[in-house]
Scaffold this motif. Structure first.
Motif, PDB file in Angstrom:
ATOM      1  N   GLU A 106       0.848  -1.188   0.000  1.00 17.22           N
ATOM      2  CA  GLU A 106       0.000   0.000   0.000  1.00 17.22           C
ATOM      3  C   GLU A 106       0.883   1.237   0.000  1.00 17.22           C
ATOM      4  O   GLU A 106       1.739   1.398   0.862  1.00 17.22           O
ATOM      5  CB  GLU A 106      -0.897  -0.006   1.232  1.00 17.22           C
ATOM      6  CG  GLU A 106      -1.906   1.114   1.286  1.00 17.22           C
ATOM      7  CD  GLU A 106      -2.860   0.977   2.461  1.00 17.22           C
ATOM      8  OE1 GLU A 106      -3.711   1.875   2.608  1.00 17.22           O
ATOM      9  OE2 GLU A 106      -2.749   0.001   3.230  1.00 17.22           O
ATOM     10  N   ASN A 107       0.700   2.097  -0.988  1.00 12.84           N
ATOM     11  CA  ASN A 107       1.436   3.367  -1.084  1.00 12.84           C
ATOM     12  C   ASN A 107       2.944   3.182  -0.923  1.00 12.84           C
ATOM     13  O   ASN A 107       3.599   3.866  -0.144  1.00 12.84           O
ATOM     14  CB  ASN A 107       0.908   4.370  -0.055  1.00 12.84           C
ATOM     15  CG  ASN A 107      -0.512   4.789  -0.328  1.00 12.84           C
ATOM     16  OD1 ASN A 107      -1.151   4.295  -1.255  1.00 12.84           O
ATOM     17  ND2 ASN A 107      -1.043   5.686   0.472  1.00 12.84           N
ATOM     18  N   LYS A 108       3.472   2.206  -1.666  1.00 13.51           N
ATOM     19  CA  LYS A 108       4.912   1.910  -1.697  1.00 13.51           C
ATOM     20  C   LYS A 108       5.447   1.372  -0.371  1.00 13.51           C
ATOM     21  O   LYS A 108       6.646   1.430  -0.096  1.00 13.51           O
ATOM     22  CB  LYS A 108       5.725   3.140  -2.124  1.00 13.51           C
ATOM     23  CG  LYS A 108       5.440   3.600  -3.543  1.00 13.51           C
ATOM     24  CD  LYS A 108       6.377   4.706  -3.970  1.00 13.51           C
ATOM     25  CE  LYS A 108       6.105   5.114  -5.411  1.00 13.51           C
ATOM     26  NZ  LYS A 108       7.003   6.208  -5.861  1.00 13.51           N
ATOM     27  N   VAL A 109       4.541   0.841   0.460  1.00 15.77           N
ATOM     28  CA  VAL A 109       4.935   0.201   1.715  1.00 15.77           C
ATOM     29  C   VAL A 109       4.524  -1.262   1.651  1.00 15.77           C
ATOM     30  O   VAL A 109       3.369  -1.576   1.336  1.00 15.77           O
ATOM     31  CB  VAL A 109       4.293   0.868   2.940  1.00 15.77           C
ATOM     32  CG1 VAL A 109       4.781   0.199   4.232  1.00 15.77           C
ATOM     33  CG2 VAL A 109       4.606   2.360   2.968  1.00 15.77           C
ATOM     34  N   LEU A 110       5.455  -2.156   1.961  1.00 13.92           N
ATOM     35  CA  LEU A 110       5.186  -3.588   2.024  1.00 13.92           C
ATOM     36  C   LEU A 110       4.892  -3.953   3.474  1.00 13.92           C
ATOM     37  O   LEU A 110       5.699  -3.688   4.368  1.00 13.92           O
ATOM     38  CB  LEU A 110       6.414  -4.357   1.523  1.00 13.92           C
ATOM     39  CG  LEU A 110       6.414  -5.880   1.677  1.00 13.92           C
ATOM     40  CD1 LEU A 110       5.295  -6.514   0.863  1.00 13.92           C
ATOM     41  CD2 LEU A 110       7.777  -6.448   1.275  1.00 13.92           C
ATOM     42  N   PHE A 111       3.737  -4.564   3.713  1.00 10.21           N
ATOM     43  CA  PHE A 111       3.350  -5.016   5.046  1.00 10.21           C
ATOM     44  C   PHE A 111       3.365  -6.546   5.068  1.00 10.21           C
ATOM     45  O   PHE A 111       2.853  -7.191   4.149  1.00 10.21           O
ATOM     46  CB  PHE A 111       1.950  -4.506   5.410  1.00 10.21           C
ATOM     47  CG  PHE A 111       1.860  -3.012   5.547  1.00 10.21           C
ATOM     48  CD1 PHE A 111       2.215  -2.394   6.733  1.00 10.21           C
ATOM     49  CD2 PHE A 111       1.424  -2.230   4.484  1.00 10.21           C
ATOM     50  CE1 PHE A 111       2.137  -1.007   6.863  1.00 10.21           C
ATOM     51  CE2 PHE A 111       1.341  -0.841   4.604  1.00 10.21           C
ATOM     52  CZ  PHE A 111       1.696  -0.235   5.802  1.00 10.21           C
ATOM     53  N   ILE A 112       3.944  -7.109   6.135  1.00 13.43           N
ATOM     54  CA  ILE A 112       4.082  -8.562   6.251  1.00 13.43           C
ATOM     55  C   ILE A 112       3.703  -8.982   7.666  1.00 13.43           C
ATOM     56  O   ILE A 112       4.196  -8.414   8.642  1.00 13.43           O
ATOM     57  CB  ILE A 112       5.523  -9.021   5.965  1.00 13.43           C
ATOM     58  CG1 ILE A 112       5.995  -8.539   4.587  1.00 13.43           C
ATOM     59  CG2 ILE A 112       5.634 -10.540   6.060  1.00 13.43           C
ATOM     60  CD1 ILE A 112       7.478  -8.802   4.323  1.00 13.43           C
ATOM     61  N   GLY A 113       2.852  -9.986   7.809  1.00 11.23           N
ATOM     62  CA  GLY A 113       2.506 -10.548   9.108  1.00 11.23           C
ATOM     63  C   GLY A 113       2.962 -11.997   9.191  1.00 11.23           C
ATOM     64  O   GLY A 113       2.789 -12.755   8.224  1.00 11.23           O
ATOM     65  N   ILE A 114       3.532 -12.397  10.332  1.00  7.50           N
ATOM     66  CA  ILE A 114       4.076 -13.746  10.460  1.00  7.50           C
ATOM     67  C   ILE A 114       3.714 -14.375  11.802  1.00  7.50           C
ATOM     68  O   ILE A 114       3.458 -13.686  12.786  1.00  7.50           O
ATOM     69  CB  ILE A 114       5.617 -13.757  10.294  1.00  7.50           C
ATOM     70  CG1 ILE A 114       6.277 -12.765  11.250  1.00  7.50           C
ATOM     71  CG2 ILE A 114       6.015 -13.489   8.858  1.00  7.50           C
ATOM     72  CD1 ILE A 114       7.785 -12.806  11.242  1.00  7.50           C
TER      73      ILE A 114
END
Length: 282
Positions: A149-157
């Motif tokens: 989103e908006n050049k941000v990578l979000f990752i959940g682990i």
């Protein structure tokens, strides 16, 4: 709740001066809310309900992330606990994500049953809302997710602490987590300017050696990524914001937890894109 604001700001990447390439197009910041290690008792349960009520009134975050532990570790892993917290979190107006904590999984007398309950009430929890970015789930670990989103990578682990019940399972899970982060960073390096990783466990101070299968992959992938990475965790119940490893592009944030919340803004127009507001609901 502490009553002061911690904010880390950088200089704007864009310049007002004319260049041959012309002005740089700015990207809109992304703001989200992080909570975790809640509720542990009835007081915190009511506090969480109050947080949600205030949050729905302000409505200034695009999504919420719960970084795990929906109950105290000493409490039995009864199904009604999972149902109750799920029903409370569903009252957020904005999409809400959650990652596994050890108290509702690894610390259960029967971890497999705890995971079964968690999957029943929280797996792909965000799908209770409409959310425009496309969410990708890891094939090997469907509880792990990612989006841009908006050049941000979000990752959940699925990064829990506490006991190691099965050393092979533990290493496999941590390796799969690390490979998920590595794959996402490699695939999207050219299209994003920052990354935020969500997990529960304190992998720095809380017996870090047992987390090495993940930590080594995460650090190497972040170094190769070469852009700002924020790792948001719960577990410790007090605020830590630091750079715990030699890779200085990694910021580690341990949130206060309990019935508190922090709003995090990622502004990729800044050299240091992460800003923190612990008072936005006051």
């Amino acid at each position: 709740m502490l009553t002061f604001l911690l904010c880390s700001c950088g200089e704007n990447k864009s310049s007002d001066s004319n260049t041959d390439e012309g002005p740089t197009e700015e990207t809109s910041p992304v703001s989200f809310t992080a909570i975790g290690d809640v509720p542990y008792n009835e007081e915190q349960r009511l506090g969480l309900i109050d947080i949600i009520s205030k949050h729905n009134t302000i409505n200034s975050s695009e999504f919420v992330i719960h970084v795990g532990d929906i109950k105290p570790g000493a409490r039995d892993c009864d199904e009604d606990v999972y149902l109750d917290v799920a029903d409370i979190l569903k009252t957020f107006k904005v999409p809400t994500f959650i990652v596994l904590g050890d108290n509702e999984y690894n610390d259960c007398e029967d971890p497999a049953l705890g995971l079964e309950y968690w999957n029943k009430y929280f797996l792909h929890f965000n799908e209770n809302w409409s959310f425009e970015p496309h969410i990708t789930y890891q094939t090997e670990r469907p509880e792990n997710f990612s989006w841009i989103e908006n050049k941000v990578l979000f990752i959940g682990i699925n990064l829990v602490g506490s006991q190691v019940h099965d050393s092979i399972e533990w290493q496999d899970r941590l390796t799969q987590n690390g490979q998920w982060v590595k794959t996402m960073l490699e695939e999207h390096k050219s299209s994003v300017e920052a990354t935020v990783v969500f997990g529960h466990a304190n992998i720095v101070e809380a017996d870090p050696d047992k987390f090495k299968p993940f930590t080594d992959l995460f650090r190497a992938a972040s170094l190769s990524f070469g852009k700002p990475v924020l790792m948001v965790q719960g577990d410790g119940h007090f605020w830590i914001k630091n750079n715990p490893w030699p890779e200085q592009n990694i910021t580690r944030l341990q949130i206060d937890g309990r019935d508190t919340a922090v709003q995090i803004t990622v502004n990729t127009n800044l050299d240091y894109p992460f800003l923190f507001d612990r008072n936005f609901l006051n």
